[in-house]
Design a protein around this motif. Structure first.
Motif, PDB file in Angstrom:
ATOM      1  N   GLU A   1      29.318 128.276 -24.202  1.00 33.57           N
ATOM      2  CA  GLU A   1      28.188 128.312 -23.275  1.00 33.57           C
ATOM      3  C   GLU A   1      28.648 128.405 -21.826  1.00 33.57           C
ATOM      4  O   GLU A   1      28.079 129.153 -21.036  1.00 33.57           O
ATOM      5  CB  GLU A   1      27.324 127.065 -23.466  1.00 33.57           C
ATOM      6  CG  GLU A   1      26.074 127.067 -22.597  1.00 33.57           C
ATOM      7  CD  GLU A   1      25.185 125.863 -22.840  1.00 33.57           C
ATOM      8  OE1 GLU A   1      24.070 125.832 -22.298  1.00 33.57           O
ATOM      9  OE2 GLU A   1      25.609 124.959 -23.581  1.00 33.57           O
TER      10      GLU A   1
ATOM     11  N   HIS B   1      27.022 131.470 -28.953  1.00 27.75           N
ATOM     12  CA  HIS B   1      27.108 132.008 -27.594  1.00 27.75           C
ATOM     13  C   HIS B   1      27.790 133.368 -27.543  1.00 27.75           C
ATOM     14  O   HIS B   1      28.318 133.762 -26.499  1.00 27.75           O
ATOM     15  CB  HIS B   1      27.834 131.013 -26.696  1.00 27.75           C
ATOM     16  CG  HIS B   1      27.221 129.647 -26.691  1.00 27.75           C
ATOM     17  ND1 HIS B   1      25.999 129.385 -26.123  1.00 27.75           N
ATOM     18  CD2 HIS B   1      27.640 128.477 -27.243  1.00 27.75           C
ATOM     19  CE1 HIS B   1      25.692 128.112 -26.287  1.00 27.75           C
ATOM     20  NE2 HIS B   1      26.679 127.535 -26.960  1.00 27.75           N
TER      21      HIS B   1
ATOM     22  N   ALA C   1      21.276 132.327 -19.435  1.00 28.15           N
ATOM     23  CA  ALA C   1      22.083 133.016 -20.458  1.00 28.15           C
ATOM     24  C   ALA C   1      22.231 134.482 -20.077  1.00 28.15           C
ATOM     25  O   ALA C   1      21.978 135.386 -20.887  1.00 28.15           O
ATOM     26  CB  ALA C   1      21.440 132.863 -21.829  1.00 28.15           C
TER      27      ALA C   1
END
Length: 570
Positions: free
Chosen positions: A212, A283, A80
């Motif tokens: 994502e 996200h 991430a």
């Protein structure tokens, strides 16, 4: 001297000195050199050759009790990484690994670097879980990601955006425009390009949506969302930050929705306002920008799509000196443009017009527009009470949401004021039921409401349209009568060309149910009749419902049968 050096040591350097891996003088010297070079203590230690990166990471993990991770065993695309600002990532050599709920796993070579952890926590608004990694592998990955960002920015800045325009915040207390960071200039130009294309295509909204695996931008044109581009995922934070800065929003707050406004100055005589809304998602922040074009209110009532008898009924109502006119329909059905069009017709030097809106979408010179602010106590009801003390002729209430607002509006309509407002109902007859359910007395409804118009927006067929053959049974089922199918008209359908981007539709047209409140309908209201009774009486008086108005547009070749069936209920 030894005692002084020992006291100056902290975190990992102190632990290594206490464990005998380094002398206190070596640890102090490495800390000082790492601080001066900007590389940090661990990188300086590894570069000195006194310990290798693996040994340092193992020692830090065991000493401070944090898990140890080998970055080479994982796919960097699964990290991430965009959760942390790239400048912060480069400065402190940290990398976001995984976001789970309100917690963020962060790779770091020195878990005792509390300043880095605190800054990540502040920037992301998440609880930070440090994960120890080898400094050389972390540095390589951070440099690679930074290089990707720089190349992306360079590629964006190399595109030739041939347009004139300038983004600016809404003027507020004379504050100047926020300064643009040189690093962000390509992003600003990219946003300008996106917004200018949206304006030129006639889009009503621009959606910036993070997911994502990808980041996409969509336009809503003629009521339909269409994907325009997918910028690199690494740019989502920069794009969001620039939009928030120009819209005067808090860029450090990413946990709650925010609303703001900005202006796109196209020339000295033309500027487009944008209403900006942010929403925290899994996200990142989704941003929707509503395009508020003042010219849409200047089109005139003839451009909205009213049939001649509907237009005559509407004009008769707004020329009345007092009473209430209600516009109903779902969100996005064009109620605001209809109201502004009526206000524009009424906007004359001898008329005092005041509006209470949430928020004011289009600025109309000559009209006193007020933004309601519930937190500050400026509700619709409070604004209406103030209006009545300022000798108004026409009052527009953005939406009747509660009994207090409704009662004040009706009182104003009964005491010599023309009141325009909106309600969220499916058609004109059910609006009266909705007002009764709010607690308004039947007498007050019958004596104040003079006209209700329900509306929808249907996509208008492009000039590339072609005749289509529709079975008679389908036409009859849609609502056409046998008399309608006399062969004097031909239904059309969408084809698709360059002008309409292949959709077959270009622009939208209104479909209306315009219901004046006659004496007979007022009698039904007074005797507690329901919306079915009112609809039957309206039909006897020649009022077309939404489906009938839509079918008339099909006969005229303005839109397709499929579009009318999609936006109206029989």
């Amino acid at each position: 001297m030894a005692a002084t050096a020992k006291n100056a040591l902290s975190g990992l350097a102190r632990a290594l000195a206490q464990n005998g891996r380094l002398t206190e003088n070596e640890a102090e010297s490495l800390m000082r050199e790492g601080s001066q070079s900007g590389n940090g203590f661990v990188a300086q230690l590894v570069a000195s050759g006194r310990m290798n990166a693996r040994d340092v990471a193992t020692f830090a993990s065991e000493t401070f009790g944090y898990p140890l991770l080998d970055l080479t065993q994982f796919d960097p695309d699964q990290f991430a990484a965009d959760a942390i600002d790239k400048k912060l990532m480069r400065t402190h050599r940290v990398l976001a690994l995984k976001k789970r709920g309100n917690r963020l796993a962060v790779a770091i070579a020195d878990p005792s670097n509390l300043r880095a952890i605190d800054e990540v926590r502040f920037q992301t608004g998440l609880a930070v879980d440090p994960v120890v990694v080898e400094s050389d592998k972390l540095g390589t990955l951070v440099d690679k990601l930074s290089e990707t960002v720089e190349k992306t920015l360079e590629s964006i800045s190399s595109v030739d955006f041939d347009f004139e325009g300038e983004l600016a915040p809404e003027e507020e207390g004379g504050a100047g425009e926020p300064q643009v960071d040189i690093d962000d200039a390509p992003v600003v130009r990219f946003i300008q390009k996106i917004l200018l294309d949206a304006i030129n295509e006639g889009a009503s909204d621009v959606h910036f949506e993070p997911y994502e695996k990808y980041y996409r931008i969509r336009y809503r044109t003629d009521g339909v969302l269409r994907e325009i581009t997918q910028p690199p995922l690494v740019l989502r934070e920069k794009i969001a930050s620039r939009i928030k800065v120009i819209s005067r929003l808090d860029i450090s707050e990413k946990r709650v929705p925010q609303d703001g406004r900005m202006k796109f100055v196209l020339s000295k005589n033309k500027a487009i306002d944008f209403r900006v809304s942010t929403l925290p998602t899994l996200h990142g922040e989704k941003i929707v920008m509503r395009i508020l074009d003042p010219s849409s209110a200047m089109l005139g009532i003839d451009a909205l799509g009213y049939e001649p008898e509907q237009r005559a009924a509407m004009m008769h109502a707004i020329e009345r000196p007092y009473g209430m006119i209600l516009v109903t329909g779902p969100t996005g059905s064009g109620k605001t443009v209809s109201l502004y069009t009526c206000l524009n017709l009424l906007n004359k030097p001898g008329v005092n017009i005041s509006t209470a809106e949430d928020p004011a979408e289009i600025n109309l010179p000559g009209i006193n527009q007020v933004n309601v602010n519930d937190k500050a106590g400026l509700t619709f009801a409070a604004a209406l009470k103030s209006f009545l003390r300022q000798d108004p002729d026409v009052i527009m209430v953005g939406e009747i949401r509660d009994l207090e607002t409704a009662e004040i509006s009706i009182k104003a309509a009964q005491t010599g004021h023309l009141v325009l407002s909106t309600l969220h109902t499916n058609d004109a007859p059910t609006t009266l039921d909705r007002m009764r359910n709010m607690g308004i007395a039947a007498f007050n409804i019958a004596s104040s409401v003079i006209l209700i118009t329900a509306q929808r927006l249907a996509r208008r067929l492009c000039s590339c349209k072609q005749p289509v053959n529709i079975p008679v049974e389908a036409l009859l089922e849609a609502g056409f009568t046998e008399a309608d199918l006399d062969g004097s008209w031909q239904p059309y359908g969408p084809v698709g060309c360059e002008r309409c981007k292949g959709s077959g539709y270009k622009g939208r047209v209104g479909i209306y149910q315009v219901m004046p409140i006659s004496d007979e309908i007022a009698h039904i209201i007074m005797t507690n009749g329901n919306s079915i009774d009112i609809a039957n009486q309206a039909r006897r008086e020649g009022v077309k419902d939404l489906r009938q108005s839509g079918l008339l547009k099909v006969k005229q070749g303005v839109t397709s049968l499929a579009e009318v069936l999609a936006c109206t209920n029989e």
